[in-house]
Design a protein around this motif. Structure first.
Motif, PDB file in Angstrom:
ATOM      1  N   ILE A 138       0.832  -1.213   0.000  1.00  0.00           N
ATOM      2  CA  ILE A 138       0.000   0.000   0.000  1.00  0.00           C
ATOM      3  C   ILE A 138       0.865   1.261   0.000  1.00  0.00           C
ATOM      4  CG2 ILE A 138      -2.053   1.061   1.059  1.00  0.00           C
ATOM      5  CD1 ILE A 138      -2.147  -1.437   2.887  1.00  0.00           C
ATOM      6  N   LYS A 139       2.028   1.171   0.644  1.00  0.00           N
ATOM      7  CA  LYS A 139       2.895   2.350   0.734  1.00  0.00           C
ATOM      8  C   LYS A 139       3.341   2.801  -0.673  1.00  0.00           C
ATOM      9  CE  LYS A 139       6.820   3.961   3.385  1.00  0.00           C
ATOM     10  NZ  LYS A 139       8.022   3.500   4.072  1.00  0.00           N
ATOM     11  N   LYS A 142       0.354   4.081  -2.651  1.00  0.00           N
ATOM     12  CA  LYS A 142      -0.035   5.441  -2.231  1.00  0.00           C
ATOM     13  C   LYS A 142       0.874   6.482  -2.867  1.00  0.00           C
ATOM     14  CE  LYS A 142      -2.539   5.238   2.067  1.00  0.00           C
ATOM     15  NZ  LYS A 142      -2.483   5.271   3.505  1.00  0.00           N
ATOM     16  N   LYS A 143       2.159   6.153  -2.954  1.00  0.00           N
ATOM     17  CA  LYS A 143       3.117   7.095  -3.543  1.00  0.00           C
ATOM     18  C   LYS A 143       2.807   7.362  -5.015  1.00  0.00           C
ATOM     19  CE  LYS A 143       7.189   6.761  -0.663  1.00  0.00           C
ATOM     20  NZ  LYS A 143       8.261   5.810  -0.406  1.00  0.00           N
ATOM     21  N   SER A 145      -0.201   7.375  -6.324  1.00  0.00           N
ATOM     22  CA  SER A 145      -1.476   8.083  -6.516  1.00  0.00           C
ATOM     23  C   SER A 145      -1.276   9.573  -6.201  1.00  0.00           C
ATOM     24  CB  SER A 145      -2.552   7.475  -5.615  1.00  0.00           C
ATOM     25  OG  SER A 145      -2.203   7.653  -4.279  1.00  0.00           O
ATOM     26  N   ILE A 151      -7.743   5.471  -3.232  1.00  0.00           N
ATOM     27  CA  ILE A 151      -7.442   4.033  -3.070  1.00  0.00           C
ATOM     28  C   ILE A 151      -8.565   3.395  -2.260  1.00  0.00           C
ATOM     29  CG2 ILE A 151      -5.863   2.339  -2.059  1.00  0.00           C
ATOM     30  CD1 ILE A 151      -3.609   4.383  -2.574  1.00  0.00           C
ATOM     31  N   GLU A 153      -9.055  -0.250  -0.703  1.00  0.00           N
ATOM     32  CA  GLU A 153      -8.447  -1.575  -0.532  1.00  0.00           C
ATOM     33  C   GLU A 153      -9.540  -2.643  -0.525  1.00  0.00           C
ATOM     34  OE1 GLU A 153      -5.649  -1.921   2.830  1.00  0.00           O
ATOM     35  OE2 GLU A 153      -5.513   0.265   2.719  1.00  0.00           O
ATOM     36  N   HIS A 171      -5.184   1.886   6.972  1.00  0.00           N
ATOM     37  CA  HIS A 171      -4.252   2.642   6.126  1.00  0.00           C
ATOM     38  C   HIS A 171      -4.925   3.604   5.144  1.00  0.00           C
ATOM     39  CE1 HIS A 171      -2.028  -0.938   7.488  1.00  0.00           C
ATOM     40  NE2 HIS A 171      -0.990  -0.139   7.502  1.00  0.00           N
ATOM     41  N   SER A 172      -5.799   3.070   4.287  1.00  0.00           N
ATOM     42  CA  SER A 172      -6.343   3.908   3.201  1.00  0.00           C
ATOM     43  C   SER A 172      -7.664   4.555   3.605  1.00  0.00           C
ATOM     44  CB  SER A 172      -6.562   3.059   1.947  1.00  0.00           C
ATOM     45  OG  SER A 172      -5.360   2.425   1.594  1.00  0.00           O
ATOM     46  N   ASP A 173      -8.112   5.508   2.776  1.00  0.00           N
ATOM     47  CA  ASP A 173      -9.377   6.205   3.064  1.00  0.00           C
ATOM     48  C   ASP A 173     -10.532   5.212   3.230  1.00  0.00           C
ATOM     49  OD1 ASP A 173      -8.180   8.612   2.986  1.00  0.00           O
ATOM     50  OD2 ASP A 173      -8.756   9.097   0.929  1.00  0.00           O
TER      51      ASP A 173
END
Ligand SMILES: Cc1ncc(COP(=O)(O)O)c(C=O)c1O
Length: 359
Positions: A138-139, A142-143, A145, A151, A153, A171-173
């Motif tokens: 995910i890291k 994310k970079k 996007s 995102i 998941e 982690h994500s929205d």
């Protein structure tokens, strides 16, 4: 010969009592007074350490509703093809265009390098899938996007998995879970959207309305409808069972990890799922050339196996000429093995030895 099932929920007297109690309460549908759905959302939020949670009646519904928040109509959404069709259907329900990209050969999760090749001004969203419970990177995703790319998941397989020391869901929205009976946290049906966006209170309110036909501003018998919604409410039986399953989830996932470790260490194959402590092992996969023969052999020995998945871009509805070599290789060779905590040590030994004998 006792059959070894591919998936098998772990239940005890607590689940039995809960079903009977809910049945006798007469409150079967949520919103009618049982309160277990709300209780489950509170407990799950604490479990994953997210800002908010909204439960629904399936993982498919969770993905559908999450995508309604991302304004994807006429835009592109990047996703892996190696997933259950719901990941792609959620895009179609919302008038978006799925853009399938290939997976990493090691983890079979979406490959950030492939995302980079496909991301463009038309991209509105990326849906990584934590394949078999293995956390996608995910890291790195994310970079790639930006503020225009959201995102979501797909964590249907990843209940209890971790990424960078934190539970998946934090982690994500928007992070979508499934509580289908085969999943690590099993209910008759169920799903949930975990929200980490700064505007989580507003998002929760919108999702609360969307999951129940758009109904808002309730005052006893009076209410209003301001937006389209669906009948996606989680029922009280699912919420009651999910509350109990949640209590034992970490313990059961530890057992899954031990099983996966044995498969990883003892199956004499190169192409197999890696062993990682942060994976919740919804299933364990191996790849073999003569898949049908091995599956047949295992079946004759009372061992049920599965295929996860035939790639979505190969389905008639989604068919396109795109070449996704790693996904297609997996689609032809992958076999999923039982990883549920009801397996005995001798079950596991039998599965490993039958596979190794066949190779
Ligand atoms: C990766 C993935 N996404 C979404 C779903 C949909 O979940 P549900 O069956 O609860 O609708 C599943 C279910 O199997 C899944 O495996």
């Amino acid at each position: 010969m006792k059959q070894i099932k591919l998936f098998d929920p772990v239940i005890d007297q607590r689940e039995v009592k809960k079903v009977v109690k809910t049945l006798k309460s007469g409150f079967w549908a949520s919103g009618s007074g049982g309160g277990q759905v709300h209780e489950f959302e509170k407990k799950f939020k604490k479990f994953v350490n997210s800002k908010s949670c909204v439960s629904v009646n399936s993982g498919t519904a969770a993905l559908h509703l999450a995508a309604t928040l991302c304004d994807i109509k006429g835009k592109e959404v990047i996703l892996p093809s190696l997933s259950f069709v719901s990941t792609a259907h959620a895009i179609m329900y919302n008038g978006g265009t799925p853009v399938f990209v290939d997976v990493d050969p090691h983890t079979l999760c979406i490959d950030p390098v492939e995302i980079k090749k496909k991301i463009s001004k038309r991209t509105r969203c990326i849906i990584p899938v934590h394949f078999g419970g293995m956390p996608a990177d995910i890291k790195r995703i994310k970079k790639l996007s930006n503020s225009n790319v959201m995102i979501i998941e797909d964590a249907a397989h990843a209940c209890g998995s971790e990424f960078n020391g934190k539970k998946i869901g934090s982690h994500s929205d928007l992070v979508c879970f499934s509580f289908h009976p085969v999943k690590n946290l099993a209910a008759p049906t169920g799903g949930l959207i975990s929200i980490n966006h700064l505007g989580h209170k507003k998002i929760k309110k919108i999702l609360n309305e969307k999951r129940w036909c758009g109904i808002t501003n309730r005052d006893e018998h009076y209410y209003d409808v301001k937006q389209l919604g669906w009948n996606y409410y989680m029922n009280e039986f699912s919420a009651g069972l999910a509350l109990i399953q949640l209590k034992k989830l970490d313990k059961l996932n530890q057992i899954r990890k031990k099983i996966a470790k044995r498969y990883h260490d003892e199956i004499k194959l190169e192409e197999k799922m890696p062993y990682q402590k942060d994976c919740s092992y919804h299933f364990y996969w191996i790849m073999v050339k003569n898949r049908d023969k091995l599956m047949q052999k295992l079946k004759q020995n009372g061992i049920e196996t599965g295929i996860h998945y035939r790639p979505i871009h190969k389905m008639s509805m989604y068919k396109n000429k795109k070449k996704l070599p790693i996904t297609e290789n997996a689609g032809k060779k992958i076999i999923t093995l039982p990883t549920h905590p009801n397996l005995t040590n001798s079950n596991i030994t039998k599965i490993i030895s039958k596979i190794n004998k066949f190779l």
